[in-house]
Design a protein around this motif. Structure first.
Motif, short mmCIF file in Angstrom:
data_model
loop_
_atom_site.label_atom_id
_atom_site.label_comp_id
_atom_site.label_asym_id
_atom_site.label_seq_id
_atom_site.Cartn_x
_atom_site.Cartn_y
_atom_site.Cartn_z
N ALA A 307 0.80 -1.23 0.00
CA ALA A 307 0.00 0.00 0.00
C ALA A 307 0.84 1.28 0.00
CB ALA A 307 -0.97 -0.02 1.18
N PRO A 308 1.89 1.42 0.81
CA PRO A 308 2.70 2.65 0.76
C PRO A 308 3.37 2.87 -0.60
CG PRO A 308 3.12 1.47 2.79
CD PRO A 308 2.33 0.55 1.92
N PHE A 309 3.72 1.80 -1.31
CA PHE A 309 4.31 1.96 -2.63
C PHE A 309 3.27 2.41 -3.65
CE2 PHE A 309 7.22 -1.21 -0.65
CZ PHE A 309 8.35 -0.41 -0.64
N VAL A 310 2.02 2.00 -3.44
CA VAL A 310 0.95 2.49 -4.30
C VAL A 310 0.82 4.00 -4.15
CG1 VAL A 310 -1.53 2.39 -4.77
CG2 VAL A 310 -0.29 0.30 -4.19
N GLU A 311 0.88 4.48 -2.90
CA GLU A 311 0.82 5.92 -2.66
C GLU A 311 2.01 6.63 -3.30
OE1 GLU A 311 -1.60 7.62 -1.18
OE2 GLU A 311 -2.74 5.75 -0.97
N SER A 312 3.17 6.02 -3.23
CA SER A 312 4.37 6.62 -3.83
C SER A 312 4.24 6.72 -5.34
CB SER A 312 5.60 5.77 -3.47
OG SER A 312 6.75 6.26 -4.12
N VAL A 313 3.78 5.65 -5.98
CA VAL A 313 3.60 5.66 -7.44
C VAL A 313 2.59 6.72 -7.85
CG1 VAL A 313 2.69 4.33 -9.38
CG2 VAL A 313 4.34 3.29 -7.82
N ASN A 314 1.49 6.79 -7.13
CA ASN A 314 0.46 7.77 -7.46
C ASN A 314 0.98 9.20 -7.34
OD1 ASN A 314 -1.40 5.74 -7.92
ND2 ASN A 314 -2.27 5.82 -5.86
N PHE A 316 3.79 10.28 -8.24
CA PHE A 316 4.67 10.63 -9.35
C PHE A 316 3.91 10.72 -10.68
CE2 PHE A 316 7.79 9.63 -6.25
CZ PHE A 316 8.98 10.21 -6.66
N GLY A 317 2.58 10.68 -10.64
CA GLY A 317 1.81 10.84 -11.86
C GLY A 317 1.70 9.55 -12.65
N GLY A 318 1.06 9.63 -13.82
CA GLY A 318 0.82 8.47 -14.65
C GLY A 318 2.07 7.99 -15.37
N ALA A 319 2.01 6.74 -15.82
CA ALA A 319 3.12 6.14 -16.57
C ALA A 319 2.83 6.25 -18.06
CB ALA A 319 3.31 4.67 -16.17
N PRO A 320 3.63 6.97 -18.82
CA PRO A 320 3.37 7.10 -20.26
C PRO A 320 3.65 5.79 -20.99
CG PRO A 320 5.48 8.09 -19.71
CD PRO A 320 4.86 7.69 -18.40
N THR A 339 12.00 4.54 -14.99
CA THR A 339 11.62 5.86 -14.50
C THR A 339 12.42 6.13 -13.23
OG1 THR A 339 9.75 7.31 -13.96
CG2 THR A 339 9.66 5.04 -13.14
N ASP A 340 12.08 7.15 -12.51
CA ASP A 340 12.84 7.51 -11.31
C ASP A 340 12.44 6.61 -10.14
OD1 ASP A 340 14.45 8.72 -9.48
OD2 ASP A 340 13.39 10.64 -9.46
N TYR A 341 12.80 5.33 -10.26
CA TYR A 341 12.37 4.36 -9.26
C TYR A 341 13.02 4.59 -7.90
CZ TYR A 341 9.87 1.50 -12.67
OH TYR A 341 8.97 1.05 -13.59
N MET A 342 14.24 5.08 -7.86
CA MET A 342 14.90 5.26 -6.58
C MET A 342 14.21 6.35 -5.75
SD MET A 342 16.99 2.85 -6.60
CE MET A 342 17.69 3.19 -5.00
N SER A 343 13.75 7.41 -6.41
CA SER A 343 13.00 8.43 -5.68
C SER A 343 11.66 7.87 -5.20
CB SER A 343 12.77 9.66 -6.56
OG SER A 343 14.00 10.30 -6.87
N MET A 344 11.02 7.08 -6.06
CA MET A 344 9.77 6.42 -5.66
C MET A 344 10.00 5.49 -4.47
SD MET A 344 7.84 5.32 -9.17
CE MET A 344 7.34 6.50 -10.41
N LEU A 345 11.11 4.77 -4.52
CA LEU A 345 11.42 3.83 -3.43
C LEU A 345 11.62 4.57 -2.13
CD1 LEU A 345 12.00 0.82 -2.80
CD2 LEU A 345 14.41 1.31 -3.24
#
Length: 368
Positions: A307-314, A316-320, A339-345
């Protein structure tokens, strides 16, 4: 091109997977990336002879003992529809056997005192970036991730200076398993910015293959996710082999899966559980349970962890949905993207900390 010239070639001149692909991205060498604890790869480049000697000392080559089957979640009756080319029950049973036979666990970190979970995250993030640069399939990256984690489970005391060599070799093996036109050995060597010779990759390839006992065909988390989404999206009487799901939604799901797999705790879950949990965040829970054959209690812990990773992905906006030269429009969703996965992580880990931090004493007190 001589091997010596390959070693000296800089990363910004790395050739693309196919010569006609003008949209190839530049991939920075992993030695330039840093993690929180320390650099993943030291700045000093070892000479070939010393690196070979180090590999022989640090990496134990063969462990042929069979991995014990996983018992995390039992097999359930096949949720697959009627197949004109095979038995749904047989197909499902064989996938389940693979899931239980290919063992992975985050416990491998205890075998390697010099390593930190962040180093694995940085390495896998870099492999995703290399995969997009060479327009490799998503399955190719996830095979490489599986090979890496299972290989590390068979070794002791691997030092951080060998991680890039192990990672790029795993991707090299995976590309030969999955791709119709895999990158050449010289391309894999040059993407490391001259850190490794071709001979060193070949030597590590043999070490990894022996350690894995040549078991190279797992059902990865992305293969489970693709199957689940296909079953959930297909109409009655249609062919399971022909994708019928919306590409944009699939790319959004795979972005969440990519992010989760970078975290070491993703290895606490079976791949099929991880994939079903991703699907449950995009569809109704009942749909996820139906297409995966997994009951709610088998998914709940993973769904909550995710669940926290879902919040993180959301955040950062949509995935083109990206286009690639030489890739058909109907196949572009299968190309691994970065994409910028480390910032998302980092954002996801902050969310985890917030969820797990107990309230202070004033927040615990009841209002009278």
């Amino acid at each position: 091109m001589s091997r010596r010239s390959v070693r000296l070639q800089k990363s910004e001149n790395v050739p693309g997977h196919r010569g006609k692909q003008s949209n190839r991205k530049r991939v920075p060498p992993l030695s330039k990336l840093q993690c929180e604890e320390n650099q993943l790869v030291p700045d000093a480049v070892a000479e070939p002879s010393s690196l070979t000697e180090a590999a022989e000392k640090r990496v134990r080559s063969v462990r042929g003992d069979a991995a014990p089957p996983s018992t995390e979640s039992p097999l359930h009756p096949s949720p697959l529809p009627h197949l004109g080319w095979g038995s749904p029950a047989d197909v499902w049973d064989k996938m389940g056997v693979k899931e239980q036979s290919y063992r992975h666990s985050k416990s491998f970190m205890r075998r390697h005192p010099a390593l930190r979970p962040r180093m694995r995250s940085v390495l896998l993030d870099w492999l995703i970036e290399v995969s997009e640069a060479y327009t490799l399939h998503r399955q190719t990256f996830y095979l490489a991730q599986d090979y890496f984690d299972r290989f590390m489970l068979t070794q002791d005391n691997v030092e951080k200076g060998l991680l890039q060599l192990i990672g790029i070799t795993c991707l090299f093996i995976a590309s030969k398993m999955e791709e119709a036109s895999p990158p050449k050995l010289s391309q894999m060597a040059s993407v490391t910015a001259g850190t490794y010779y071709e001979e060193e990759i070949l030597q590590m390839e043999l070490i990894i293959l022996k350690a894995l006992s040549w078991n190279l065909c797992p059902e990865t988390s992305v293969s489970w996710l693709k199957l689940y989404f296909q079953v959930a999206s297909m109409s009655a009487g249609s062919d399971l082999l022909q994708p019928q799901f919306p590409q944009g939604a699939y790319v959004e799901m795979t972005r969440l899966l990519d992010l989760c797999i970078l975290h070491i705790n993703a290895l606490d879950f079976e791949y099929r559980v991880l994939a079903a949990s991703v699907l449950s965040h995009f569809t109704q829970r009942e749909t996820s349970e139906r297409v995966s054959g997994l009951p709610r209690d088998a998914l709940q812990r993973c769904v909550d962890w995710m669940a926290p990773f879902v919040e993180s992905v959301n955040g950062f906006g949509g995935a083109p949905l990206k286009d690639f030269v030489g890739v058909k429009e109907e196949d572009r969703h299968d190309v691994q993207t970065h994409t910028d996965y480390m910032s998302m992580l980092d954002a996801g880990q902050e969310e985890h900390s917030r969820f797990l931090t107990p309230p202070n004493s004033t927040e615990k007190s009841c209002t009278r």
